[in-house]
Scaffold this motif. Structure first.
Motif, PDB file in Angstrom:
ATOM      1  N   PRO A   1      44.689 118.109  68.595  1.00 49.22           N
ATOM      2  CA  PRO A   1      44.092 119.420  68.368  1.00 49.22           C
ATOM      3  C   PRO A   1      44.660 120.441  69.355  1.00 49.22           C
ATOM      4  CG  PRO A   1      42.407 117.739  68.753  1.00 49.22           C
ATOM      5  CD  PRO A   1      43.724 117.101  68.963  1.00 49.22           C
ATOM      6  N   ASP A   2      45.000 121.589  68.859  1.00 46.27           N
ATOM      7  CA  ASP A   2      45.512 122.682  69.690  1.00 46.27           C
ATOM      8  C   ASP A   2      46.759 122.270  70.471  1.00 46.27           C
ATOM      9  OD1 ASP A   2      43.284 124.232  68.835  1.00 46.27           O
ATOM     10  OD2 ASP A   2      42.065 123.291  70.404  1.00 46.27           O
ATOM     11  N   GLY A   3      47.585 121.375  69.897  1.00 45.43           N
ATOM     12  CA  GLY A   3      48.827 120.972  70.559  1.00 45.43           C
ATOM     13  C   GLY A   3      48.602 120.242  71.868  1.00 45.43           C
ATOM     14  N   SER A   4      47.541 119.442  71.937  1.00 45.80           N
ATOM     15  CA  SER A   4      47.138 118.801  73.198  1.00 45.80           C
ATOM     16  C   SER A   4      47.875 117.505  73.512  1.00 45.80           C
ATOM     17  CB  SER A   4      45.630 118.546  73.176  1.00 45.80           C
ATOM     18  OG  SER A   4      45.306 117.678  72.110  1.00 45.80           O
ATOM     19  N   GLY A   5      49.039 117.281  72.955  1.00 45.41           N
ATOM     20  CA  GLY A   5      49.776 116.053  73.223  1.00 45.41           C
ATOM     21  C   GLY A   5      49.720 115.109  72.043  1.00 45.41           C
ATOM     22  N   LEU A   6      50.477 114.023  72.159  1.00 47.96           N
ATOM     23  CA  LEU A   6      50.554 113.060  71.061  1.00 47.96           C
ATOM     24  C   LEU A   6      49.388 112.082  71.066  1.00 47.96           C
ATOM     25  CD1 LEU A   6      54.346 112.119  71.047  1.00 47.96           C
ATOM     26  CD2 LEU A   6      53.129 113.611  69.458  1.00 47.96           C
ATOM     27  N   GLY A   7      49.044 111.635  69.871  1.00 46.88           N
ATOM     28  CA  GLY A   7      47.990 110.649  69.727  1.00 46.88           C
ATOM     29  C   GLY A   7      47.889 110.194  68.290  1.00 46.88           C
ATOM     30  N   ILE A   8      46.836 109.475  68.008  1.00 46.89           N
ATOM     31  CA  ILE A   8      46.603 108.887  66.691  1.00 46.89           C
ATOM     32  C   ILE A   8      45.256 109.373  66.167  1.00 46.89           C
ATOM     33  CG2 ILE A   8      46.421 106.719  65.403  1.00 46.89           C
ATOM     34  CD1 ILE A   8      49.066 106.914  66.900  1.00 46.89           C
ATOM     35  N   TRP A   9      45.226 109.803  64.911  1.00 42.73           N
ATOM     36  CA  TRP A   9      43.986 110.177  64.251  1.00 42.73           C
ATOM     37  C   TRP A   9      43.459 108.994  63.432  1.00 42.73           C
ATOM     38  CZ3 TRP A   9      41.276 114.567  64.893  1.00 42.73           C
ATOM     39  CH2 TRP A   9      41.928 115.695  65.381  1.00 42.73           C
ATOM     40  N   SER A  10      42.152 108.826  63.408  1.00 39.29           N
ATOM     41  CA  SER A  10      41.496 107.922  62.470  1.00 39.29           C
ATOM     42  C   SER A  10      40.043 108.353  62.312  1.00 39.29           C
ATOM     43  CB  SER A  10      41.557 106.460  62.939  1.00 39.29           C
ATOM     44  OG  SER A  10      41.062 105.597  61.922  1.00 39.29           O
ATOM     45  N   GLU A  11      39.640 108.517  61.079  1.00 42.43           N
ATOM     46  CA  GLU A  11      38.258 108.902  60.761  1.00 42.43           C
ATOM     47  C   GLU A  11      37.845 110.181  61.487  1.00 42.43           C
ATOM     48  OE1 GLU A  11      36.114 107.233  58.429  1.00 42.43           O
ATOM     49  OE2 GLU A  11      38.120 106.453  57.964  1.00 42.43           O
ATOM     50  N   GLY A  12      38.753 111.131  61.594  1.00 43.55           N
ATOM     51  CA  GLY A  12      38.448 112.418  62.220  1.00 43.55           C
ATOM     52  C   GLY A  12      38.394 112.391  63.730  1.00 43.55           C
ATOM     53  N   VAL A  13      38.708 111.271  64.357  1.00 41.55           N
ATOM     54  CA  VAL A  13      38.693 111.151  65.814  1.00 41.55           C
ATOM     55  C   VAL A  13      40.155 111.063  66.292  1.00 41.55           C
ATOM     56  CG1 VAL A  13      37.928 109.777  67.800  1.00 41.55           C
ATOM     57  CG2 VAL A  13      36.479 109.942  65.745  1.00 41.55           C
ATOM     58  N   PHE A  14      40.486 111.810  67.330  1.00 40.63           N
ATOM     59  CA  PHE A  14      41.824 111.799  67.885  1.00 40.63           C
ATOM     60  C   PHE A  14      41.846 110.903  69.124  1.00 40.63           C
ATOM     61  CE2 PHE A  14      45.279 113.593  70.524  1.00 40.63           C
ATOM     62  CZ  PHE A  14      46.327 113.456  69.624  1.00 40.63           C
ATOM     63  N   PHE A  15      42.773 109.953  69.126  1.00 37.57           N
ATOM     64  CA  PHE A  15      42.921 109.023  70.244  1.00 37.57           C
ATOM     65  C   PHE A  15      44.234 109.349  70.946  1.00 37.57           C
ATOM     66  CE2 PHE A  15      40.436 106.907  66.936  1.00 37.57           C
ATOM     67  CZ  PHE A  15      39.280 106.646  67.645  1.00 37.57           C
ATOM     68  N   PRO A  16      44.169 110.048  72.097  1.00 31.63           N
ATOM     69  CA  PRO A  16      45.390 110.509  72.752  1.00 31.63           C
ATOM     70  C   PRO A  16      46.196 109.368  73.386  1.00 31.63           C
ATOM     71  CG  PRO A  16      43.471 111.069  74.080  1.00 31.63           C
ATOM     72  CD  PRO A  16      42.958 110.457  72.811  1.00 31.63           C
TER      73      PRO A  16
END
Length: 180
Positions: free
Chosen positions: A161-176
């Motif tokens: 969100p907002d270009g906050s670094g790389l991560g993985i999305w699942s079920e609407g949750v971002f795991f950085p």
């Protein structure tokens, strides 16, 4: 592609025993161990029967102090765990970005949908800066994601969100992903 989805739908939701509610007397160390590769051992010998391993996995508990036990209503015995008790051996991804959903299957056939209830976490390891991803299975029990699936996860990485670094999305949750 929908094999894990079907397994999750058809799973017996009472698969794991209610070990958090049981408070039996401690009966000691009988020589049970789980190796880094997820294999179970009794007094130094590998337990070769998958059905027995799955039965033991149903009554496995990790207490607040970090110790692992097999727990029944009448006894509690130690289990030495090298890292975590389970290995995530299969993954299905559907959707993309915020709408993405990840399903994981463990070596003992637990199937979990990664999200708020089953978060994904990354641990930076050692001097080489490698990452070890884990997915929460139940209670205080996690599964290490296999190296093969790590490559699949890396392919799914995107900006947060907002270009906050790389991560993985699942079920609407971002795991950085941590900076390494």
């Amino acid at each position: 592609m929908d094999r894990l989805q079907d397994l999750l739908k058809n799973a017996d939701q009472s698969g794991a025993a209610p070990v958090e509610r049981w408070n039996p007397p401690y009966c000691g160390d009988i020589g049970l161990a789980i190796a880094r590769d997820g294999s179970w051992h009794y007094q130094g010998s590998r337990i070769p029967r998958p059905a027995l391993v799955k039965l033991f996995a149903r009554v496995l508990r990790r207490d607040e102090d970090g110790r692992y036990f097999l727990v029944t209503p009448v006894e509690k015995v130690d289990v030495a765990v090298a890292d975590v008790p389970f290995i995530a051996v299969e993954m299905e991804a559907s959707g993309a970005g915020r709408g993405q959903s990840l399903l994981f299957r463990t070596n003992v056939d637990d199937v979990v949908r990664c999200g708020a209830d089953h978060p994904l976490r990354f641990v930076a390891e050692g001097r080489d800066g490698g990452l070890k991803p884990y997915v929460h299975v139940r209670g205080r029990l996690d599964a290490l994601v296999t190296r093969a699936l790590v490559y699949d996860l890396v392919d799914l990485a995107c900006e947060g969100p907002d270009g906050s670094g790389l991560g993985i999305w699942s079920e609407g949750v971002f795991f950085p992903l941590p900076d390494v």
